[in-house]
Design an enzyme around this catalytic site. Structure first.
Site, PDB file in Angstrom:
ATOM      1  N   ASP A  51      10.551   5.038 -19.997  1.00  0.00           N
ATOM      2  CA  ASP A  51      10.642   4.764 -17.930  1.00  0.00           C
ATOM      3  C   ASP A  51      11.865   5.734 -18.178  1.00  0.00           C
ATOM      4  OD1 ASP A  51      10.296   3.830 -15.943  1.00  0.00           O
ATOM      5  OD2 ASP A  51      10.485   2.214 -15.590  1.00  0.00           O
ATOM      6  N   SER A  91       9.988  12.025  -9.296  1.00  0.00           N
ATOM      7  CA  SER A  91      11.097  10.350  -9.258  1.00  0.00           C
ATOM      8  C   SER A  91      11.789  10.042  -8.438  1.00  0.00           C
ATOM      9  CB  SER A  91      12.261  10.247 -10.747  1.00  0.00           C
ATOM     10  OG  SER A  91      12.802   9.388 -10.813  1.00  0.00           O
ATOM     11  N   LYS A 142      17.315   2.490 -15.674  1.00  0.00           N
ATOM     12  CA  LYS A 142      17.006   3.372 -15.859  1.00  0.00           C
ATOM     13  C   LYS A 142      16.896   4.139 -14.380  1.00  0.00           C
ATOM     14  CE  LYS A 142      13.143   3.259 -13.456  1.00  0.00           C
ATOM     15  NZ  LYS A 142      11.955   4.067 -12.725  1.00  0.00           N
ATOM     16  N   ALA A 171       0.739  -1.265  -0.309  1.00  0.00           N
ATOM     17  CA  ALA A 171      -0.204  -0.267   0.393  1.00  0.00           C
ATOM     18  C   ALA A 171       1.207   1.621   0.325  1.00  0.00           C
ATOM     19  CB  ALA A 171      -1.036   0.311   0.946  1.00  0.00           C
ATOM     20  N   SER A 196       2.782   4.018  -2.383  1.00  0.00           N
ATOM     21  CA  SER A 196       2.528   4.515  -3.285  1.00  0.00           C
ATOM     22  C   SER A 196       2.841   4.628  -4.881  1.00  0.00           C
ATOM     23  CB  SER A 196       3.534   6.194  -4.005  1.00  0.00           C
ATOM     24  OG  SER A 196       4.872   5.292  -4.317  1.00  0.00           O
ATOM     25  N   TRP A 197       3.095   3.492  -4.979  1.00  0.00           N
ATOM     26  CA  TRP A 197       3.434   2.698  -6.373  1.00  0.00           C
ATOM     27  C   TRP A 197       1.711   1.415  -5.988  1.00  0.00           C
ATOM     28  CZ3 TRP A 197       2.098   3.429 -10.792  1.00  0.00           C
ATOM     29  CH2 TRP A 197       2.201   2.545 -12.114  1.00  0.00           C
ATOM     30  N   GLY A 198       1.400   0.635  -5.193  1.00  0.00           N
ATOM     31  CA  GLY A 198       0.629   0.100  -5.392  1.00  0.00           C
ATOM     32  C   GLY A 198      -0.267   0.242  -5.123  1.00  0.00           C
TER      33      GLY A 198
END
Length: 370
Positions: free
Chosen positions: A282, A292, A229, A47, A49-51
């Site tokens: 990406d 980022s 990247k 849970a 930020s990306w999830g």
């Protein structure tokens, strides 16, 4: 294999009490998708930020989505107030999205499972997941890192830790800055699996009016694009922190892509994948955006902060910092020179002044072919 379309039309959209932000996809289209009666049940493990953002993508694509959160207060906030204020401040989550601290409750009946935890803690999380994982469901890695102790990619750790066939495993990657996507700003991603059927099944669910998923079968290239990247983004952050300009950054991005491609191909990737969403796409997003985490970490290093100070200042994991050492070990084992990544490692170790990273774009002063 280059990224290619799934042949699926973007889903048409579903409801949310939130008015679309400027530049975001309008909610009317999302409303149509979320009202569909055929709702696959999906689980998102993690849970952060990306999830949370990917759970939002899935829910707004029409899936019945449940998130596993490690902390009870995060699960409660997602379920009751439809917010995750620590990781996605100001973002309203779909009304249908719920969360729980119970892995068994989250995984019960799941038809697809998406995993988004820090790469270095993935293996330790898998023991609890393995016994609860529904039979034959696809498992999707949302992570961009390599395991420090083994040098394994995340799909390889999933394969070992869960004991499942590689054809059930997929990875999702691309120019996917979480906060922009959470704001419904249009983007694309690529879903990769050794099984095109698995990749297509996942891409079908992970598509909505502002998020389009393409497919390929080059898992190695897709994963290493996402890992490498991050390392180039740290380099860009360093020179940005030092105060160098656009010529320096453009040179590092260009030569960095060459390093990424040579490394990935040496380990079995297809070069065209590194020119697609998981590589160049990406790379551009991660190197140029203040959102980022890897770019931010590099910028702090360029401003003179030590590695341990950067880690303390970062609220979230910058995967690139942990990936430098195992990537350099893999490069050495495969006879690949990675001068830019090597210098990032030297800066992290405190052996190279950040101001000296830009001129040393090759291993030797002798002229080389581009």
């Amino acid at each position: 294999m280059s990224d290619h379309g799934t042949g699926l039309r973007p889903h048409e959209d579903h409801p949310d009490p939130v008015v679309a932000a400027p530049g975001a996809v309008d909610t009317a289209a999302i409303r149509v998708v979320m009202q569909t009666t055929d709702k696959p049940r999906v689980a998102v493990i993690g849970a952060g930020s990306w999830g949370t953002t990917f759970a939002k993508v899935l829910a707004e694509g029409g899936a019945d989505t449940v998130v596993w959160a490690r902390r009870p207060e995060v699960a409660r906030e997602i379920t009751e107030t439809k917010r995750n204020s620590e990781y996605l401040p100001g973002i309203n989550l779909p009304r249908t999205l719920t969360a729980s601290t119970s892995l068994s409750a989250v995984l019960d009946g799941a038809q697809q499972v998406y995993v988004s935890v820090p790469s270095q803690s993935l293996r330790s999380n898998l023991a609890a997941i393995a016994s609860l994982l529904p039979e034959d469901v696809p498992v999707v890695s949302l992570m961009k890192g390599v395991e420090k102790a083994t040098g394994l990619r995340m799909s390889e750790v999933l394969h070992e830790g869960l004991g499942i066939d590689r054809e059930r495993i997929a990875v999702a990657s691309g120019p996917n800055l979480a906060l922009e996507i959470a704001r419904r700003q249009p983007t694309a991603a690529v879903v990769s699996s050794t099984s095109l059927d698995t990749a297509t099944a996942v891409a079908t669910v992970a598509t909505n009016p502002y998020f389009r998923s393409f497919t390929n079968t080059d898992v190695i290239g897709t994963e290493f694009g996402g890992v490498l990247k991050n390392l180039i983004a740290v380099a860009i952050g360093i020179v940005d922190g030092v105060g160098y300009g656009e010529n320096t950054k453009a040179s590092i991005i260009t030569r960095g892509l060459a390093e990424m491609t040579e490394f990935a191909v040496s380990l079995g990737a297809q070069s065209s994948t590194l020119s697609g969403l998981a590589g160049l796409g990406d790379l551009i997003a991660t190197c140029q955006s203040p959102l980022s985490r890897n770019n931010t970490a590099g910028r702090l290093l360029g401003q003179g902060y030590r590695f341990d100070e950067v880690v303390r200042q970062m609220n979230q994991t910058a995967e690139g910092l942990a990936s430098v050492a195992p990537i350099l070990e893999l490069a050495a084992a495969n006879g690949v020179d990675m001068p830019i990544v090597s210098q990032v490692g030297e800066v992290l170790a405190g052996r190279l002044d950040p101001r000296n990273i830009a001129p040393h774009l090759t291993e030797t002063d002798e002229p080389q072919g581009e």
